[in-house]
Every structure is written in structure tokens, then in C-alpha cells.
Design a protein around this motif. Sequence first.
Motif, short mmCIF file in Angstrom:
data_model
loop_
_atom_site.label_atom_id
_atom_site.label_comp_id
_atom_site.label_asym_id
_atom_site.label_seq_id
_atom_site.Cartn_x
_atom_site.Cartn_y
_atom_site.Cartn_z
N VAL A 1 0.83 -1.20 0.00
CA VAL A 1 0.00 0.00 0.00
C VAL A 1 0.87 1.25 0.00
CG1 VAL A 1 -1.57 1.34 1.47
CG2 VAL A 1 -2.02 -1.09 1.04
N LEU A 2 1.91 1.26 0.82
CA LEU A 2 2.79 2.42 0.90
C LEU A 2 3.43 2.75 -0.45
CD1 LEU A 2 4.19 4.60 2.59
CD2 LEU A 2 5.96 2.92 3.15
N GLU B 1 6.86 10.35 4.73
CA GLU B 1 6.02 10.92 5.79
C GLU B 1 4.70 11.44 5.21
OE1 GLU B 1 8.60 13.83 7.48
OE2 GLU B 1 9.66 12.38 8.75
N LEU B 2 4.78 12.05 4.05
CA LEU B 2 3.58 12.55 3.37
C LEU B 2 2.63 11.39 3.04
CD1 LEU B 2 2.13 15.01 2.12
CD2 LEU B 2 3.45 14.61 0.04
N ALA B 3 3.19 10.27 2.58
CA ALA B 3 2.39 9.09 2.24
C ALA B 3 1.71 8.53 3.49
CB ALA B 3 3.27 8.03 1.59
N PHE B 4 2.44 8.48 4.60
CA PHE B 4 1.85 8.00 5.85
C PHE B 4 0.70 8.90 6.30
CE2 PHE B 4 5.96 5.64 6.93
CZ PHE B 4 5.37 4.38 6.81
N ARG B 5 0.88 10.20 6.17
CA ARG B 5 -0.18 11.14 6.56
C ARG B 5 -1.41 10.96 5.67
NH1 ARG B 5 4.12 14.87 6.99
NH2 ARG B 5 3.52 15.94 5.06
N ALA B 6 -1.18 10.71 4.39
CA ALA B 6 -2.30 10.51 3.47
C ALA B 6 -3.08 9.24 3.83
CB ALA B 6 -1.78 10.43 2.03
N LEU B 7 -2.35 8.18 4.17
CA LEU B 7 -3.02 6.93 4.58
C LEU B 7 -3.80 7.13 5.88
CD1 LEU B 7 -0.21 4.35 3.73
CD2 LEU B 7 -2.49 4.47 2.69
N ASP B 8 -3.22 7.88 6.79
CA ASP B 8 -3.91 8.16 8.04
C ASP B 8 -5.17 8.97 7.79
OD1 ASP B 8 -4.14 8.11 10.89
OD2 ASP B 8 -3.30 10.13 11.01
N ARG B 9 -5.10 9.88 6.81
CA ARG B 9 -6.24 10.74 6.50
C ARG B 9 -7.44 9.93 6.01
NH1 ARG B 9 -9.98 12.76 6.14
NH2 ARG B 9 -10.68 14.90 5.79
N VAL B 10 -7.19 8.79 5.34
CA VAL B 10 -8.29 7.96 4.86
C VAL B 10 -8.46 6.69 5.71
CG1 VAL B 10 -8.19 8.83 2.50
CG2 VAL B 10 -6.80 6.85 3.12
N ASN B 11 -7.87 6.71 6.90
CA ASN B 11 -8.09 5.69 7.93
C ASN B 11 -7.64 4.28 7.55
OD1 ASN B 11 -9.44 7.51 9.83
ND2 ASN B 11 -11.09 7.55 8.33
N ILE B 12 -6.53 4.17 6.84
CA ILE B 12 -5.98 2.84 6.55
C ILE B 12 -4.46 2.81 6.78
CG2 ILE B 12 -7.75 1.88 5.02
CD1 ILE B 12 -6.08 2.85 2.66
N GLU C 1 -2.84 1.50 9.11
CA GLU C 1 -2.38 0.18 9.56
C GLU C 1 -2.14 -0.79 8.41
OE1 GLU C 1 -6.79 -0.21 9.13
OE2 GLU C 1 -5.41 1.33 9.86
N LYS C 2 -2.59 -0.44 7.22
CA LYS C 2 -2.43 -1.31 6.04
C LYS C 2 -1.20 -0.93 5.21
CE LYS C 2 -6.29 -3.63 6.69
NZ LYS C 2 -6.28 -5.07 7.01
N ALA C 3 -0.37 -0.02 5.70
CA ALA C 3 0.73 0.54 4.89
C ALA C 3 1.63 -0.54 4.30
CB ALA C 3 1.55 1.51 5.73
N TYR C 4 1.89 -1.61 5.05
CA TYR C 4 2.83 -2.62 4.58
C TYR C 4 2.13 -3.89 4.07
CZ TYR C 4 6.26 0.46 6.64
OH TYR C 4 7.03 1.57 6.93
N SER C 5 0.81 -3.82 3.93
CA SER C 5 0.06 -4.92 3.32
C SER C 5 0.15 -4.80 1.80
CB SER C 5 -1.41 -4.86 3.73
OG SER C 5 -1.56 -4.97 5.13
N ARG C 6 0.04 -5.94 1.13
CA ARG C 6 -0.04 -5.89 -0.32
C ARG C 6 -1.40 -5.36 -0.73
NH1 ARG C 6 2.37 -10.86 -3.72
NH2 ARG C 6 0.18 -10.88 -4.35
N ALA C 7 -1.43 -4.62 -1.82
CA ALA C 7 -2.68 -4.00 -2.25
C ALA C 7 -3.77 -5.04 -2.53
CB ALA C 7 -2.44 -3.14 -3.49
N ASP C 8 -3.36 -6.22 -3.05
CA ASP C 8 -4.37 -7.23 -3.38
C ASP C 8 -4.92 -7.96 -2.16
OD1 ASP C 8 -2.18 -8.78 -2.80
OD2 ASP C 8 -1.99 -9.66 -4.80
#
Length: 257
Positions: free
Chosen positions: A96-97, A124-135, A137-144
Motif C-alpha cells: 500500500v505504501l 512521511e507525506l504518504a503515511f499522513r495521506a493513509l492516516d487521512r483515509v483511515n488505513i 495500519e495497512k501501509a505494509y500490506s499488499r494491495a491485493d
Amino acid sequence: MIEFHNVSKVYSNGTKGLKNINIKIYRGEFVVTVGLSGAGKSTLLRSINRLHEITDGEILIDGQSITAAKGKELRHLRRDIGMIFQSFNLVKRSTVLKNVLAGRVGYHSTLRTIFGRFPKEDVELAFRALDRVNILEKAYSRADELSGGQQQRVSIARALAQEAKIILADEPVASLDPLTTKQVMDDLKNINQEFGITTIVNLHSIDLARDYATRIIGLHAGEIVFDGPVEEATDEKFAEIYGRSLQEEEFLGVAAK
């Protein structure tokens, strides 16, 4: 501001995708375009970032012609435009990251992005964006490994990390269930309001258009047949857009595709 001046699109088979479009979309608006499949919604949307080339006319973004832009100028204009697709358009085998960091590609050299060498600030910007859409915790999961709704939120995070001034969303909730649809549309609306990002969304659902848009543009056979605020989008106006009277279930859900 996005300006269409006498914009037309004719496909190689002779089909007229757009017919002499003249509109202005102002900064910070949340515009929803509606109409039957084949009405020209995707052509209109994708012409803004030149995923579709127009046949005639000109499109300006903040006074600059994206129609005439080439090379570095075109890349810079596109850098300000985030795109969200119905099919999510993620690299499914990547994390995801990494998918969110793809939004930073336009800011760096090709070599740097090939090797994934993004600066700390981008991460850091990518982490903030993921936090903004509430996911986050999925940063290191595969997209599929993610659900459809989560994948669509990754694509929204990618546009945020891109620091887009314009977000184009082409049927972003067409494949999602009602609850997930609301979550994704809420994300788009909240980001639009919080950051003032001009947002243009293609939808089939009449109720969603009414719930989220500040302005509705109705297309029929490549022509604009309605353009106005939500309060003016009456049942009669929607009937004109779709070329027929609509059934009750279509107002409650999704208009025929």
C-alpha cells in the motif's frame, strides 16, 4: 479554474464523444457529472488530464492550456491532477505504501523512482495521506490483500500524496457496496472541503449526486443538458438528462448504465 472552450471529441469510428463543450469549473467545487453510459462523462473527465485527446477546442487549467502543453510543461500540469479509477489502478503485488508513493513520481527523476528512492519527506507525506483515509495500519500490506473499498481509499491517499490541486474520479464507487460507497464518498467530500481541492466525480447514482455535489453537470449524447446547483436538479431535470422518465428505484440507487 478549469475552462473548456468549444471542446469536441470525435472518435476514429466517427462517434461524437463531446459536442462543443463550454464550461468553467471553479477552484474548490465538488462537481458531479451524471448521464447514461456513452453520454460523454468519462470523455469529459479524461480530457482534463489528456488521457483522452480532444479533436477541437481548448482546455485551460489556471490559465494554462493543457491542450497545447508538451514535455515538461505537460508533466507539471498533470502533476497537479490526481486520478481515481473505478478499477482502483493499483499495483496489486506492491505494498500500500509503495502505491501511495507512486503519487510522488512526477516530482523526481525516472531513475530515482524506478529504484524506489523516495526522500523521507515523501514517505512521511504518504503515511499522513493513509492516516487521512483511515488505513494507516495497512501501509505494509499488499494491495491485493485489501477489500475493494480499502483499495479505493489507497487511490485517494495516492492523490493526496501527489498534492493534487484537482481530483478526477471516474465512477469511483461503481463496484462497491452501499456502506463502502458512503465511506469513499465521505472521504472525497471531506478532502474537498478540508483542502479546497477541486473535485470532479462521474456517477450513475442520482441520490449520491444530490448528497455530495455542490454542482451537477448532466450530459446526454456528448452535450451538456444541465449545469447548475444541486437544488435545481429536480426529478424533471434528471429525466431530461437521461432522456426518459426514471423509475423510483433509480432515484434510490443507481441509474441504468
